[in-house]
Each structure stands twice: as C-alpha cells, then as structure tokens.
Design a protein around this motif. Sequence first.
Motif, PDB file in Angstrom:
ATOM      1  N   LEU A  27     -79.164  20.007  26.477  1.00 31.74           N
ATOM      2  CA  LEU A  27     -78.915  21.229  27.246  1.00 31.74           C
ATOM      3  C   LEU A  27     -78.286  20.929  28.608  1.00 31.74           C
ATOM      4  N   CYS A  28     -78.654  19.797  29.192  1.00 34.48           N
ATOM      5  CA  CYS A  28     -78.101  19.447  30.499  1.00 34.48           C
ATOM      6  C   CYS A  28     -76.624  19.095  30.417  1.00 34.48           C
ATOM      7  N   VAL A  29     -76.255  18.432  29.332  1.00 34.31           N
ATOM      8  CA  VAL A  29     -74.872  17.960  29.231  1.00 34.31           C
ATOM      9  C   VAL A  29     -73.974  19.061  28.676  1.00 34.31           C
ATOM     10  N   LEU A  30     -74.600  20.027  28.008  1.00 38.02           N
ATOM     11  CA  LEU A  30     -73.821  21.059  27.314  1.00 38.02           C
ATOM     12  C   LEU A  30     -72.816  21.810  28.206  1.00 38.02           C
ATOM     13  N   PRO A  31     -73.221  22.350  29.363  1.00 34.38           N
ATOM     14  CA  PRO A  31     -72.248  23.132  30.144  1.00 34.38           C
ATOM     15  C   PRO A  31     -70.999  22.321  30.495  1.00 34.38           C
ATOM     16  N   ALA A  32     -71.208  21.093  30.948  1.00 30.16           N
ATOM     17  CA  ALA A  32     -70.069  20.255  31.310  1.00 30.16           C
ATOM     18  C   ALA A  32     -69.172  20.036  30.096  1.00 30.16           C
ATOM     19  N   LEU A  33     -69.795  19.752  28.947  1.00 27.12           N
ATOM     20  CA  LEU A  33     -69.003  19.485  27.749  1.00 27.12           C
ATOM     21  C   LEU A  33     -68.226  20.712  27.302  1.00 27.12           C
TER      22      LEU A  33
ATOM     23  N   ILE B 104     -70.339  22.745  40.270  1.00 29.53           N
ATOM     24  CA  ILE B 104     -71.463  21.937  40.740  1.00 29.53           C
ATOM     25  C   ILE B 104     -72.661  21.926  39.787  1.00 29.53           C
ATOM     26  N   PRO B 105     -73.139  23.093  39.301  1.00 28.44           N
ATOM     27  CA  PRO B 105     -74.303  23.002  38.398  1.00 28.44           C
ATOM     28  C   PRO B 105     -74.054  22.162  37.142  1.00 28.44           C
ATOM     29  N   PRO B 106     -72.958  22.365  36.408  1.00 21.92           N
ATOM     30  CA  PRO B 106     -72.766  21.499  35.239  1.00 21.92           C
ATOM     31  C   PRO B 106     -72.675  20.022  35.617  1.00 21.92           C
ATOM     32  N   ALA B 107     -71.991  19.737  36.736  1.00 31.10           N
ATOM     33  CA  ALA B 107     -71.838  18.340  37.138  1.00 31.10           C
ATOM     34  C   ALA B 107     -73.184  17.743  37.542  1.00 31.10           C
ATOM     35  N   ALA B 108     -74.018  18.534  38.265  1.00 32.62           N
ATOM     36  CA  ALA B 108     -75.312  18.017  38.709  1.00 32.62           C
ATOM     37  C   ALA B 108     -76.225  17.760  37.501  1.00 32.62           C
ATOM     38  N   LEU B 109     -76.230  18.706  36.553  1.00 33.55           N
ATOM     39  CA  LEU B 109     -77.069  18.545  35.367  1.00 33.55           C
ATOM     40  C   LEU B 109     -76.676  17.301  34.579  1.00 33.55           C
ATOM     41  N   PHE B 126     -71.220  10.169  28.379  1.00 31.45           N
ATOM     42  CA  PHE B 126     -70.736   9.854  29.720  1.00 31.45           C
ATOM     43  C   PHE B 126     -69.269   9.436  29.677  1.00 31.45           C
ATOM     44  N   TYR B 127     -68.937   8.561  28.739  1.00 27.93           N
ATOM     45  CA  TYR B 127     -67.545   8.128  28.667  1.00 27.93           C
ATOM     46  C   TYR B 127     -66.627   9.267  28.258  1.00 27.93           C
ATOM     47  N   LEU B 128     -67.159  10.173  27.433  1.00 28.61           N
ATOM     48  CA  LEU B 128     -66.385  11.341  27.017  1.00 28.61           C
ATOM     49  C   LEU B 128     -66.005  12.168  28.246  1.00 28.61           C
ATOM     50  N   ILE B 129     -66.964  12.320  29.167  1.00 30.70           N
ATOM     51  CA  ILE B 129     -66.701  13.107  30.369  1.00 30.70           C
ATOM     52  C   ILE B 129     -65.817  12.319  31.337  1.00 30.70           C
ATOM     53  N   LEU B 130     -66.020  11.003  31.346  1.00 30.86           N
ATOM     54  CA  LEU B 130     -65.229  10.145  32.235  1.00 30.86           C
ATOM     55  C   LEU B 130     -63.730  10.258  31.941  1.00 30.86           C
ATOM     56  N   TRP B 172     -67.386  15.092  39.916  1.00 28.20           N
ATOM     57  CA  TRP B 172     -68.683  15.377  40.514  1.00 28.20           C
ATOM     58  C   TRP B 172     -69.830  14.893  39.648  1.00 28.20           C
ATOM     59  N   THR B 173     -69.599  14.791  38.338  1.00 24.45           N
ATOM     60  CA  THR B 173     -70.615  14.173  37.487  1.00 24.45           C
ATOM     61  C   THR B 173     -70.830  12.721  37.923  1.00 24.45           C
ATOM     62  N   LEU B 174     -69.716  12.036  38.176  1.00 26.62           N
ATOM     63  CA  LEU B 174     -69.812  10.649  38.631  1.00 26.62           C
ATOM     64  C   LEU B 174     -70.580  10.552  39.942  1.00 26.62           C
ATOM     65  N   ILE B 175     -70.259  11.459  40.863  1.00 29.04           N
ATOM     66  CA  ILE B 175     -70.919  11.412  42.168  1.00 29.04           C
ATOM     67  C   ILE B 175     -72.420  11.679  42.023  1.00 29.04           C
ATOM     68  N   TYR B 176     -72.762  12.721  41.267  1.00 27.74           N
ATOM     69  CA  TYR B 176     -74.186  13.034  41.095  1.00 27.74           C
ATOM     70  C   TYR B 176     -74.905  11.900  40.362  1.00 27.74           C
ATOM     71  N   ARG B 177     -74.225  11.314  39.409  1.00 25.71           N
ATOM     72  CA  ARG B 177     -74.852  10.222  38.663  1.00 25.71           C
ATOM     73  C   ARG B 177     -75.226   9.094  39.614  1.00 25.71           C
ATOM     74  N   SER B 178     -74.272   8.700  40.463  1.00 28.89           N
ATOM     75  CA  SER B 178     -74.605   7.586  41.347  1.00 28.89           C
ATOM     76  C   SER B 178     -75.624   8.016  42.399  1.00 28.89           C
TER      77      SER B 178
END
Lengths: 307, 296
Positions: A27-33, B104-109, B126-130, B172-178
């Motif tokens: 669920l967390c990754v879903l929105p981004a994907l 921001i919310p999707p990236a933070a999650l 992660f690599y898919l988003i990268l 922003w996913t990268l930033i939040y991850r680190s």
Amino acid sequence: MVVAAGGSASRKKGHKRERGTTLFVFLCVLPALVFLAIFLYYPIVETFRISQVKTTGLSEEVFVGLDNYRKLFADEEFLAGLRHVFSWAFWSIVIQLPLSFFIAFGLTYYSNRMSNTLRAIFYLANILPSAITAMLGKMVFAPNYGILVTIGKVLGWKWLASADFLGNPKFAFWSVFVIATWAYAGFYIIYFMARMEQIPRDLREAAELDGASALRYAWSIVLPDLSYAIRICAVLCTVGSLKLFDLPYLMTTGGPGYATVTLGITLYRHGFINWNYGKAAAIGVVIFVLSLVFTIIQFTIGKGKDA
Amino acid sequence: MGEVNTMAVKPDRPRSIQGTRRRHRPAEIIVTVVLSILALFVIFPFVIPFLFAAKTQLEFAYHPWAWPKSFQVKNFIDAWKAVRIDKGLINTLIVCIGSIVCTIPPAALSGYVFARYRSRFTEILFYLILIGYFIPVQMVLVPLYKMEVATHINDTLYGLFLPMAAFGIPFWTLIYRSFFKSLPNELAEAARIDGAGHWSVLFRIMFPLAQPATVLAVLLVFIGAWNDYLLSLVLLTDQNNFTMQLRVASFLNAYGTDRMPRYAAAAIISAAPTVILYIIGHRGIIKGTLAGAIKE
C-alpha cells in the motif's frame, strides 16, 4: 519475505503479522507506482511505438518502421541540434567547471564572514524561473536598448554599439551560453564547495607547514580529491546540454537559422508546431538513448572511484 | 554508487579546509574582493527589471539605462491588467499546491518502505522507481500529450501538475529513503514492542520525525512547479489556463520591446516568490539541492 529492518521481534510474531507487513509495504509503494505507471512507464513504451509510425494526431497512424529516424538524420535542424549537444557540453566542461572550481576554492580556502553570503549569491541565479533568466539575457544582449549596446554607445565603440548578438549566428550561441553560465554555474560552485569542505583539515595544515601556496594546495590536494566530483559534474553538463530547452528557446527560438537549436527545440517544433508526432517521438528516443549512454558512463566513473 | 547523498539531513560537517581564525592575509583580502566583484556581476541582472519597470515608456525609449526620474507604480498596475496576473498567480499556485500534494505523500511513503522494509521484493520496486530519476522529460512529451488529449485532461491545471508530480516522485523517494535510513531505529522499535502497528509507527513517529525533509520537499517542489516552463508550454493551450511563466514569456512575443516597462514589471512579480523564498531559506535550499547530487 518482508521483514522490518532490524526487527527480529516482528519476525517471531508469525504469519499473520507477516502478511500484514506485505500489505503495508504494498500500500505504501502503490501511489508512487501508479503515478509512474501512468505518466512515465506507459509514455516511455509509447514513445518507442510512436517513433515508428507516421501520424499527425488527427490522421490514422501508419507504420513506417525506421523511416522517421532515417528522415531525422537527413534533417539539418536535427543534426544542428545534435551537434550542439556536444559543443554545448564541451564548452560547459571547459569553461563552467574550471570557473566554478576557482570560485568554490576561493570561497572555501579563504572562508570568512562573507563566504556564506557570497555562496548564496552565486547560487541565486539558479533558482530563477527560466522565463525570467531568458528575459534578463535579452536585456543584456538586445540591440538598441541592450546593456552591451548601451556600453558601446557610451564608450563610442561603433562595433559594439551596432552589434546584434542574438541575431548574428556567430554570436547567438555564445550569448545564450554566457547567460547559461550565469544561471547554472552556481550549482557546480555549491557542489564543489560541499566536497572541498570534507577534505580533512590536517591535509591543509600539513601543506601549509611545508610552505605550500594556496595554488599549490589547490593543484596538488584539492583537485585530485575532487576528481570524482568533477567527473560527475562533467556528466551533469552533458546530460544538461541534452535536455537544454528553455533558455535558447526563449532567447532565440533556436535561431538565427539553426545557430542555437537544441534537441529539445527540434522535438518541440516537430511535435507541437508541425504536429509530426512520429518524428518528435524519434527525437525523444534519441535523447533517451544518449542520456542512457551518459548515465552508464556516470556509473562506470563511479565504480572507478579510487579515493 | 547511484545513491543519493544524505548531506541534506546530516548535521553540518566541520568546515575542514577553511582557515582557522587568524588575521586576514593580503591574499585573502584580494580573493574576497575579486569574488565579491564576481558576485556583483551575478546580482546586477536582478537590478535591470527594476530599472526598466520604474520608467515610463517614453523615458525607457530615450534613456533605457538612465536612473529613473520617478517610480512608475502604474507599470505594475498596467502589467497586472494586460496579462491578467491575478489569473496567472492563481493558476500557478494551484499547480504548485497540486504538485506538492501529489509528489510528497507518495514519495514519503515509498521512501519509508525502501529505507525500513528492505527485502528482495522492495529492492526490485526501488529500482523500478529509480528508473524515473534518469528519464528526461523530453522523451515522454509526445505520448504524454497524446494521452492527455485522449483522456481530455490536456489544457487543465491538474493535467499539468499530475505528470509534474510523477516526474518528481523518483527524486523525492530517494531523498526520503536516505532520510529515513539516517533516523535511529530505537523509537520505532519501542513503539512496536508496545504493540503499535505499521501504520501508527509511520504516522505517529516516523512522519513527524521526517519534518525537516518534508519542509525541504515543500520548498523545492514549490519552486520547481513555480518555475516550470516546458511542460506548461506543451500541456496548456488556453490563455485562461496560462501560468505566470507562460504569461510573462508570451508577453514579449505579443508586444516586443514596445511595452518594456510593463513587461519588466510583470517579470518582477513572477520571479518574486521564488527569489523571496530563496532569500529566506537559502541554507535549506542549497542543502536540499546538494542532497540530490549523485554520491559515490
């Protein structure tokens, strides 16, 4: 499979907990994907398909294979854009990076009360909207009222007073380049500074004890230490020249002739002025392939890091 | 390799090559003066629009670079009316807010999950988003536009900020991850032992702790959306929907230099928010920008 980092506690709680974890992760990754799937992955795949059809958007799509690419490489505007990727990248590396290096070194080596303010000023132009940057560029280089022309008039230099920098194919590229340097060098400066600040202080003290001058220290210690950062910036220059659009488009619309055309401008013109989707998508693929090559180079450089 | 630097989120490192406090040497003074002059060159163009915007059209035509006789507030009012700056500001604000809310919310999650729930499955995601981080926007312009036309969301403001958010999410996913990686684990662990579920750990503990990263993200996403030109140019065609940048850019095409003072006034208004934000938060902005630089 999915285990909370460092959480042996959650592992012990058994299957129910684990299924909950998987659901949570999903669920967390879903929105981004979802966002990326709609606005990135699908368009990427589509770009490859459209680059092989002939269509104006309104007419039926006709499959033409690699015909669009063949036409592109006979298209003078595209070839000019492609050449400019490399010349722009070359001059950025040769001019912007050394300039940034020296400014960064000066600010770090002679760090004092002014340094932070100066650093903030050097980066200032970078956050300006490009529409405004381009406008300021025009105010500097324009004929009649431009500042360079005005200086020419005041000094009585005829050649400068009557110069049309943006309308002359010889000068247009360099005029845009000067404004781009003004706008973008700030990033390299703050990046180099951040790297320089990480060099251990003992090295500098040792160099000073040995009587090394500032320049000697810059050359023998700082430059080798920053070799990785410099290579990264060189790649950024190259990728940046590949994506270049706003400044040349707003200052000269790629002209005069093809003097300041970039791949982005060609793509925009083919796709959204001539409505030739196939050709525009083919340019998109070329941009993608080139940026892929540059990115791979970047990764290889990263692996070869010795320090 | 390919990791994102965490410089943004760590405390300032000791300034190691800078000089210890000692008397100012001549070399230092010379270098500082030279750098200050260079900085003046950087600042100078910012003065130009004010010089122009303060003048009447006639004054500009005869003495574009002379000191203005009086400050013409009228130019700002005229510019405001001529390009409907009110409408432009509202449009741009909607795009900025939409972009912030969708980025921001999707990236933070996802950044949180990639930092704290590492497994082979999340690595693949992660690599898919990268991948998105390395795709130039230009590549997808044509299919994006086609898709928006087909779904009738072209020429709308959400049709602009949705893809804008999509292009920002990988970064922003990268930033939040680190950022989440750099947080200590004890708090979350303690809460978990007390029986807190994944969601309450996330919302009660982790997100509040992530506030510095979120402030940065809001600032930088706002500036990015405010400054955007290419995407707006392609996706918006109705003058009513034009953002500030499009309005300013089309102003010059429409009037040329005939209305330079007004144009300069419009430019000042459209650049002001980012410049003011930068002046207030330049430390954070510079740090955040550096965090995006690729790390060894």
